[in-house]
Write an enzyme that holds these catalytic residues in place. Structure first.
Site, PDB file in Angstrom:
ATOM      1  N   GLY A  39      12.496  49.280  68.510  1.00 52.04           N
ATOM      2  CA  GLY A  39      11.627  48.557  67.562  1.00 52.04           C
ATOM      3  C   GLY A  39      12.208  47.181  67.281  1.00 52.04           C
ATOM      4  N   GLY A 176      15.623  25.669  54.887  1.00 51.59           N
ATOM      5  CA  GLY A 176      14.762  25.724  56.070  1.00 51.59           C
ATOM      6  C   GLY A 176      13.350  26.086  55.660  1.00 51.59           C
ATOM      7  N   GLY A 178      10.690  26.493  57.673  1.00 54.39           N
ATOM      8  CA  GLY A 178       9.912  26.937  58.838  1.00 54.39           C
ATOM      9  C   GLY A 178       9.126  28.187  58.478  1.00 54.39           C
ATOM     10  N   VAL A 233      21.955  19.791  53.497  1.00 54.17           N
ATOM     11  CA  VAL A 233      22.712  20.631  52.551  1.00 54.17           C
ATOM     12  C   VAL A 233      24.204  20.486  52.841  1.00 54.17           C
ATOM     13  CG1 VAL A 233      20.900  22.303  52.062  1.00 54.17           C
ATOM     14  CG2 VAL A 233      22.328  22.641  54.073  1.00 54.17           C
ATOM     15  N   SER A 261      17.293  30.156  56.391  1.00 56.80           N
ATOM     16  CA  SER A 261      16.249  30.436  57.403  1.00 56.80           C
ATOM     17  C   SER A 261      16.084  29.188  58.258  1.00 56.80           C
ATOM     18  CB  SER A 261      14.946  30.835  56.720  1.00 56.80           C
ATOM     19  OG  SER A 261      14.629  29.920  55.687  1.00 56.80           O
ATOM     20  N   GLY A 263      16.265  29.074  61.645  1.00 55.60           N
ATOM     21  CA  GLY A 263      16.006  29.431  63.040  1.00 55.60           C
ATOM     22  C   GLY A 263      16.833  30.625  63.472  1.00 55.60           C
ATOM     23  N   ARG A 264      16.624  31.034  64.719  1.00 58.34           N
ATOM     24  CA  ARG A 264      17.334  32.189  65.261  1.00 58.34           C
ATOM     25  C   ARG A 264      18.009  31.780  66.560  1.00 58.34           C
ATOM     26  NH1 ARG A 264      15.926  37.015  62.899  1.00 58.34           N
ATOM     27  NH2 ARG A 264      16.597  38.143  64.753  1.00 58.34           N
ATOM     28  N   ALA A 312       7.073  38.146  68.362  1.00 62.67           N
ATOM     29  CA  ALA A 312       7.011  39.474  68.982  1.00 62.67           C
ATOM     30  C   ALA A 312       5.929  39.534  70.057  1.00 62.67           C
ATOM     31  CB  ALA A 312       6.751  40.526  67.908  1.00 62.67           C
ATOM     32  N   HIS A 441     -22.874  36.930  58.372  1.00 58.08           N
ATOM     33  CA  HIS A 441     -22.893  36.352  57.025  1.00 58.08           C
ATOM     34  C   HIS A 441     -22.970  37.460  55.987  1.00 58.08           C
ATOM     35  CE1 HIS A 441     -23.941  33.586  53.796  1.00 58.08           C
ATOM     36  NE2 HIS A 441     -24.871  34.467  53.426  1.00 58.08           N
TER      37      HIS A 441
HETATM   38  P1  NAI Z   1      12.041  27.774  62.384  1.00 60.19           P
HETATM   39  O1  NAI Z   1      12.622  27.121  63.563  1.00 60.19           O
HETATM   40  O2  NAI Z   1      10.594  28.098  62.341  1.00 60.19           O
HETATM   41  O3  NAI Z   1      12.323  26.866  61.102  1.00 60.19           O
HETATM   42  C1  NAI Z   1      13.614  26.488  60.723  1.00 60.19           C
HETATM   43  C2  NAI Z   1      13.508  25.339  59.769  1.00 60.19           C
HETATM   44  O4  NAI Z   1      14.786  25.045  59.260  1.00 60.19           O
HETATM   45  C3  NAI Z   1      12.983  24.063  60.426  1.00 60.19           C
HETATM   46  O5  NAI Z   1      11.986  23.543  59.612  1.00 60.19           O
HETATM   47  C4  NAI Z   1      14.219  23.184  60.474  1.00 60.19           C
HETATM   48  O6  NAI Z   1      13.914  21.821  60.386  1.00 60.19           O
HETATM   49  C5  NAI Z   1      14.982  23.656  59.262  1.00 60.19           C
HETATM   50  N1  NAI Z   1      16.416  23.419  59.298  1.00 60.19           N
HETATM   51  C6  NAI Z   1      17.260  23.608  60.336  1.00 60.19           C
HETATM   52  N2  NAI Z   1      18.530  23.323  59.966  1.00 60.19           N
HETATM   53  C7  NAI Z   1      18.474  22.980  58.657  1.00 60.19           C
HETATM   54  C8  NAI Z   1      19.442  22.594  57.699  1.00 60.19           C
HETATM   55  N3  NAI Z   1      20.731  22.540  58.017  1.00 60.19           N
HETATM   56  N4  NAI Z   1      19.031  22.295  56.450  1.00 60.19           N
HETATM   57  C9  NAI Z   1      17.728  22.353  56.116  1.00 60.19           C
HETATM   58  N5  NAI Z   1      16.771  22.704  56.980  1.00 60.19           N
HETATM   59  C10 NAI Z   1      17.132  23.027  58.228  1.00 60.19           C
HETATM   60  O7  NAI Z   1      12.949  29.047  62.130  1.00 60.19           O
HETATM   61  P2  NAI Z   1      12.771  30.293  61.147  1.00 60.19           P
HETATM   62  O8  NAI Z   1      11.770  30.016  60.088  1.00 60.19           O
HETATM   63  O9  NAI Z   1      14.135  30.669  60.723  1.00 60.19           O
HETATM   64  O10 NAI Z   1      12.207  31.385  62.113  1.00 60.19           O
HETATM   65  C11 NAI Z   1      12.945  31.803  63.249  1.00 60.19           C
HETATM   66  C12 NAI Z   1      12.038  32.163  64.387  1.00 60.19           C
HETATM   67  O11 NAI Z   1      11.251  33.270  64.067  1.00 60.19           O
HETATM   68  C13 NAI Z   1      11.095  31.026  64.711  1.00 60.19           C
HETATM   69  O12 NAI Z   1      11.015  30.888  66.095  1.00 60.19           O
HETATM   70  C14 NAI Z   1       9.798  31.471  64.144  1.00 60.19           C
HETATM   71  O13 NAI Z   1       8.687  30.974  64.878  1.00 60.19           O
HETATM   72  C15 NAI Z   1       9.890  32.972  64.243  1.00 60.19           C
HETATM   73  N6  NAI Z   1       9.145  33.570  63.162  1.00 60.19           N
HETATM   74  C16 NAI Z   1       7.803  33.515  63.164  1.00 60.19           C
HETATM   75  C17 NAI Z   1       7.098  34.054  62.154  1.00 60.19           C
HETATM   76  C18 NAI Z   1       5.654  33.973  62.187  1.00 60.19           C
HETATM   77  O14 NAI Z   1       5.101  33.413  63.104  1.00 60.19           O
HETATM   78  N7  NAI Z   1       4.973  34.553  61.192  1.00 60.19           N
HETATM   79  C19 NAI Z   1       7.713  34.683  61.008  1.00 60.19           C
HETATM   80  C20 NAI Z   1       9.116  34.654  61.077  1.00 60.19           C
HETATM   81  C21 NAI Z   1       9.777  34.098  62.121  1.00 60.19           C
END
Ligand code: NAI
Length: 462
Positions: A39, A176, A178, A233, A261, A263-264, A312, A441
């Site tokens: 999973g 972050g 994102g 930060v 948060s 990125g990964r 996913a 509708h």
């Molecule tokens: P992300 O890459 O979407 O966003 C990370 C954010 O952190 C960006 O806006 C970046 O500019 C910012 N950032 C990076 N370093 C920083 C710093 N030192 N200080 C402040 N801001 C900073 O990554 P996120 O949100 O952690 O997600 C990880 C992965 O999982 C992504 O690829 C995302 O698309 C995916 N994901 C998708 C979801 C969805 O589509 N519903 C939900 C959760 C995750």
């Protein structure tokens, strides 16, 4: 003697289990090596738990606003422990279902850490040795961290820790803005946490269309989420009242918790790979071609381990491509520029294809139309008039709208509405073609229909 399989999959997340299920369905003999639980991140520490908590926030908002509908309910409170238990029940039910499905498909699951060696031999940490005619690497990703914010589970958390909480902090900084940052900020704020988002870039949700981001930013502001854009930060210092986060030009804020948060990163550190031609790039992603083949013949990689969107459903799609290639079925590669994206913050965001900025940058002359949910009957009925649909089309020499390049939605249940927008983008349909289709509708989906009709030059409302 190593036991032989048609396919040995390392990693049982969405990429790995999809490969196993799809391959087994096609009659292949499959083994999956998983060090934790099948999973993966999606089911245990990602998509499913996060959306479960976002649903708690939705229920909270509904009860809090019930009076407006003439439903007399007490003002709600939050027992996050109960929500955590419910989340676990949902996760466990899906986990059990997945295990059962894998068993019924006669997939061999081996618990342990797998490493790949020469001749497609996979060694498992429990001493088992397997040999695959093909191997699929699907070990996924883990949250990235940043200097000055060591994850301690008390003050500093990543999504892994937040999704295991029994109690929410009363205040939090989310580093972050994102997808994960916005989902957590939205959920925590709705449940009474005082949230500050610190984002390094000048806008939230990088990659999303600006008009969509503006709607989310306005909603966050209205709900008291403090969003600081373009800030760096500089570490944090725990003290008697919580921890003080330093950011920007000498600014600081004291909060109970910090959620990182940013990125990964791919989990390729312990894959072995000695004696193989599998290549890993500087950021740790396994290099693949368009049908997910690595540099080693018969070895594939899918999911978050490769440098494609960490979603996913992309893992699922890549798994299907890899298995079809193994079966010699000449798969159609995933078109990453047109995949669906869904972000479940409130208001929800969903899109496929290019944003207006990206389309212009790519050299297209575009026509874009927007239609807000506030004019939609169903949106008013459900009490969620915030948001809009935006459709971007290529501008033809005669000024009319040609191929649809992008569909962007923000508002109520748009993650469930994206389907036809996704189809339009991938079909490379024109507004004239899509506008032929009738929207029932009253539904929220009429907003998409109306936007497309507007692009034909003859909208009913827009
Ligand atoms: P992300 O890459 O979407 O966003 C990370 C954010 O952190 C960006 O806006 C970046 O500019 C910012 N950032 C990076 N370093 C920083 C710093 N030192 N200080 C402040 N801001 C900073 O990554 P996120 O949100 O952690 O997600 C990880 C992965 O999982 C992504 O690829 C995302 O698309 C995916 N994901 C998708 C979801 C969805 O589509 N519903 C939900 C959760 C995750």
């Amino acid at each position: 003697m190593a036991e032989e399989f048609d396919v040995v999959v390392i990693g049982g997340g969405p990429g790995g289990y999809a490969a196993a299920l799809y391959g087994a369905n096609a009659g292949l003999r499959i083994a999956v090596v998983e060090k934790d639980k099948v999973g993966g991140t999606c089911l245990h520490r990602g998509c499913i738990p996060a959306k479960e908590f976002l649903e708690t926030a939705h229920v909270f908002r509904t009860v809090a606003g019930a009076k407006e509908f003439g439903v007399m309910a007490e003002q709600p409170g939050v027992d996050f422990g109960t929500s955590q238990q419910r989340k676990q029940k949902v996760v466990d039910q899906l986990w059990k279902g997945l295990q059962g499905l894998m068993k019924r498909r006669k997939i061999t699951t081996i618990e342990g850490t797998g490493t790949l060696h020469a001749n497609k031999v996979v060694k498992v940490s429990d001493g088992t040795e397997l040999r695959g005619r093909h191997v699929i690497l699907a070990t996924g990703s883990v949250p990235r961290t940043i200097p000055g914010f060591d994850v301690d589970g008390r003050y500093v958390m990543t999504s892994d820790e937040v999704l295991a909480l029994d109690k929410l902090p009363s205040s939090a900084v989310v580093i972050g803005g994102g997808a994960i940052g916005c989902e957590f900020a939205s959920m925590m704020s709705d449940l009474g946490v005082q949230v500050t988002v610190l984002e390094a870039l000048p806008k939230l949700l990088p990659g999303c269309d600006k008009d969509v981001v503006d709607v989310v930013a306005r909603s966050f502001k209205k709900r008291g989420i403090d969003v600081r854009l373009g800030v760096q930060v500089h570490g944090h210092e725990p003290n008697d009242t919580g921890t003080t986060v330093k950011f920007g030009e000498g600014e600081q804020i004291t909060v109970d918790a910090v959620v990182v948060s940013v990125g990964r990163r791919p989990l390729s550190d312990n894959l072995g790979l000695d004696g193989t031609a599998v290549e890993v790039d500087q950021r740790g992603f396994v290099k693949v071609d368009e049908v997910m083949r690595t540099g080693e013949s018969g070895v594939y990689a899918v999911g978050d381990l490769v440098a494609t969107p960490a979603l996913a459903h992309i893992g699922f799609a890549e798994a299907v491509v890899a298995i079809k290639d193994i079966l010699g079925e000449s798969p159609v590669p995933v078109d990453y520029a047109k995949v669906p994206w869904c972000i479940y913050c409130h208001p929800e965001v969903a899109f496929a294809g290019m944003s207006e900025e990206a389309a212009v940058e790519a050299g297209f002359e575009v026509i874009a139309k927007k239609d807000p949910f506030i004019g939609n009957g169903r949106a008013l009925i459900v009490g969620e008039p915030e948001g809009m649909v935006k459709v971007i089309a290529e501008k033809l020499p005669d000024g009319r709208a040609g191929r649809i390049l992008g569909v962007h939605m923000v508002g109520p249940w748009v993650t469930e509405q994206l389907g036809q927008g996704y189809l339009a983008v991938n079909w490379e349909a024109t507004p004239d073609e899509v506008a032929q289709f009738i929207q029932p509708h009253p539904t929220l989906s009429e907003v998409f229909g109306e936007t497309v009709l507007a692009l034909t030059g003859r909208g009913l409302h827009a």
